[in-house]
Design a protein around this motif. Structure first.
Motif, PDB file in Angstrom:
ATOM      1  N   CYS A  18      50.716 -16.355  33.592  1.00  0.00           N
ATOM      2  CA  CYS A  18      51.552 -17.545  33.543  1.00  0.00           C
ATOM      3  C   CYS A  18      50.781 -18.768  34.009  1.00  0.00           C
ATOM      4  N   TYR A  19      51.128 -19.920  33.461  1.00  0.00           N
ATOM      5  CA  TYR A  19      50.479 -21.194  33.764  1.00  0.00           C
ATOM      6  C   TYR A  19      51.337 -22.035  34.691  1.00  0.00           C
ATOM      7  N   SER A  20      50.693 -22.728  35.617  1.00  0.00           N
ATOM      8  CA  SER A  20      51.363 -23.722  36.457  1.00  0.00           C
ATOM      9  C   SER A  20      50.472 -24.963  36.526  1.00  0.00           C
ATOM     10  N   PRO A  21      51.054 -26.149  36.385  1.00  0.00           N
ATOM     11  CA  PRO A  21      50.254 -27.367  36.434  1.00  0.00           C
ATOM     12  C   PRO A  21      49.841 -27.780  37.846  1.00  0.00           C
ATOM     13  N   SER A  22      50.347 -27.077  38.849  1.00  0.00           N
ATOM     14  CA  SER A  22      49.988 -27.410  40.227  1.00  0.00           C
ATOM     15  C   SER A  22      50.015 -26.145  41.082  1.00  0.00           C
ATOM     16  N   ARG A  49      59.216 -26.037  37.449  1.00  0.00           N
ATOM     17  CA  ARG A  49      59.897 -27.333  37.298  1.00  0.00           C
ATOM     18  C   ARG A  49      59.393 -28.320  38.352  1.00  0.00           C
ATOM     19  N   ALA A  50      59.167 -27.829  39.570  1.00  0.00           N
ATOM     20  CA  ALA A  50      58.606 -28.687  40.621  1.00  0.00           C
ATOM     21  C   ALA A  50      57.205 -29.147  40.226  1.00  0.00           C
ATOM     22  N   GLY A  51      56.415 -28.255  39.661  1.00  0.00           N
ATOM     23  CA  GLY A  51      55.084 -28.626  39.192  1.00  0.00           C
ATOM     24  C   GLY A  51      55.148 -29.684  38.102  1.00  0.00           C
ATOM     25  N   SER A  52      56.091 -29.517  37.191  1.00  0.00           N
ATOM     26  CA  SER A  52      56.272 -30.504  36.129  1.00  0.00           C
ATOM     27  C   SER A  52      56.656 -31.862  36.712  1.00  0.00           C
ATOM     28  N   GLU A  53      57.489 -31.853  37.737  1.00  0.00           N
ATOM     29  CA  GLU A  53      57.883 -33.115  38.382  1.00  0.00           C
ATOM     30  C   GLU A  53      56.706 -33.760  39.112  1.00  0.00           C
ATOM     31  N   ARG A  54      55.794 -32.947  39.655  1.00  0.00           N
ATOM     32  CA  ARG A  54      54.584 -33.508  40.276  1.00  0.00           C
ATOM     33  C   ARG A  54      53.732 -34.215  39.220  1.00  0.00           C
ATOM     34  N   VAL A  55      53.659 -33.613  38.036  1.00  0.00           N
ATOM     35  CA  VAL A  55      52.934 -34.250  36.935  1.00  0.00           C
ATOM     36  C   VAL A  55      53.626 -35.561  36.564  1.00  0.00           C
ATOM     37  N   ARG A  56      54.950 -35.537  36.483  1.00  0.00           N
ATOM     38  CA  ARG A  56      55.719 -36.744  36.153  1.00  0.00           C
ATOM     39  C   ARG A  56      55.461 -37.856  37.168  1.00  0.00           C
ATOM     40  N   LYS A  58      52.868 -38.335  38.948  1.00  0.00           N
ATOM     41  CA  LYS A  58      51.493 -38.833  38.873  1.00  0.00           C
ATOM     42  C   LYS A  58      51.196 -39.552  37.551  1.00  0.00           C
ATOM     43  N   TYR A  59      51.696 -39.006  36.443  1.00  0.00           N
ATOM     44  CA  TYR A  59      51.327 -39.513  35.124  1.00  0.00           C
ATOM     45  C   TYR A  59      52.460 -40.180  34.346  1.00  0.00           C
ATOM     46  N   GLY A  60      53.678 -40.075  34.845  1.00  0.00           N
ATOM     47  CA  GLY A  60      54.798 -40.715  34.168  1.00  0.00           C
ATOM     48  C   GLY A  60      55.501 -39.845  33.140  1.00  0.00           C
ATOM     49  N   PHE A  61      55.094 -38.601  32.993  1.00  0.00           N
ATOM     50  CA  PHE A  61      55.751 -37.673  32.065  1.00  0.00           C
ATOM     51  C   PHE A  61      55.612 -36.260  32.616  1.00  0.00           C
ATOM     52  N   GLY A  62      56.579 -35.424  32.299  1.00  0.00           N
ATOM     53  CA  GLY A  62      56.563 -34.048  32.778  1.00  0.00           C
ATOM     54  C   GLY A  62      55.534 -33.210  32.041  1.00  0.00           C
ATOM     55  N   CYS A  63      55.327 -32.008  32.509  1.00  0.00           N
ATOM     56  CA  CYS A  63      54.342 -31.102  31.916  1.00  0.00           C
ATOM     57  C   CYS A  63      55.018 -30.191  30.887  1.00  0.00           C
ATOM     58  N   ALA A  64      54.713 -30.404  29.628  1.00  0.00           N
ATOM     59  CA  ALA A  64      55.298 -29.597  28.559  1.00  0.00           C
ATOM     60  C   ALA A  64      54.884 -28.129  28.674  1.00  0.00           C
ATOM     61  N   ALA A  68      57.362 -24.989  28.875  1.00  0.00           N
ATOM     62  CA  ALA A  68      57.242 -23.895  27.902  1.00  0.00           C
ATOM     63  C   ALA A  68      57.106 -22.558  28.624  1.00  0.00           C
ATOM     64  N   GLN A  69      56.403 -22.552  29.752  1.00  0.00           N
ATOM     65  CA  GLN A  69      56.266 -21.321  30.540  1.00  0.00           C
ATOM     66  C   GLN A  69      57.622 -20.890  31.088  1.00  0.00           C
ATOM     67  N   VAL A  70      58.434 -21.849  31.518  1.00  0.00           N
ATOM     68  CA  VAL A  70      59.795 -21.544  31.973  1.00  0.00           C
ATOM     69  C   VAL A  70      60.560 -20.846  30.858  1.00  0.00           C
ATOM     70  N   GLU A  71      60.499 -21.401  29.668  1.00  0.00           N
ATOM     71  CA  GLU A  71      61.218 -20.816  28.532  1.00  0.00           C
ATOM     72  C   GLU A  71      60.717 -19.403  28.229  1.00  0.00           C
ATOM     73  N   ASP A  72      59.422 -19.193  28.340  1.00  0.00           N
ATOM     74  CA  ASP A  72      58.861 -17.859  28.083  1.00  0.00           C
ATOM     75  C   ASP A  72      59.332 -16.854  29.129  1.00  0.00           C
ATOM     76  N   ILE A  73      59.344 -17.255  30.385  1.00  0.00           N
ATOM     77  CA  ILE A  73      59.823 -16.371  31.452  1.00  0.00           C
ATOM     78  C   ILE A  73      61.295 -16.033  31.238  1.00  0.00           C
ATOM     79  N   LEU A  74      62.097 -17.036  30.897  1.00  0.00           N
ATOM     80  CA  LEU A  74      63.520 -16.797  30.643  1.00  0.00           C
ATOM     81  C   LEU A  74      63.710 -15.836  29.471  1.00  0.00           C
TER      82      LEU A  74
END
Length: 96
Positions: A18-22, A49-56, A58-64, A68-74
């Motif tokens: 699994c991938y995490s942006p942070s 989701r917290a990692g995606s918000e950290r990306v948001r 820093k960069y102004g947008f969430g981590c796709a 996508a990893q959330v959706e795969d886990i679900l």
């Protein structure tokens, strides 16, 4: 932002990388630990989701990729037969 990967073993014996942006996933999951499927899904999705918000932040947008990893886990959790739904997911390790 340092990305990382974490490898899990599902109750049916399959492994998933699994991938995490942070590194925030380390606040939610511990290598070598096992979690009931529902608990793992809750923890991992919250971490991603917290990692995606950290990306948001820093960069102004969430981590796709994190979302996508959330959706795969679900999807993997939903695909488990009732016999596996009561099983545990084991965190096999983290890679940075």
């Amino acid at each position: 932002m340092p990305e990382m990967f974490f490898t899990v073993r599902w109750p049916d014996g399959s492994a998933q990388r699994c991938y995490s942006p942070s590194l925030v996933v380390e606040d939610y999951l511990a290598p070598g630990s096992s979690y009931p499927v529902a608990d793992f899904v809750e923890r991992s999705c919250a971490a991603l989701r917290a990692g995606s918000e950290r990306v948001r932040a820093k960069y102004g947008f969430g981590c796709a990729n994190a979302l996508a990893q959330v959706e795969d886990i679900l999807a993997r959790a939903a695909a488990l037969a009732d016999t596996h739904r009561a099983g545990h997911v084991t965190i096999e390790g983290f890679e940075r």
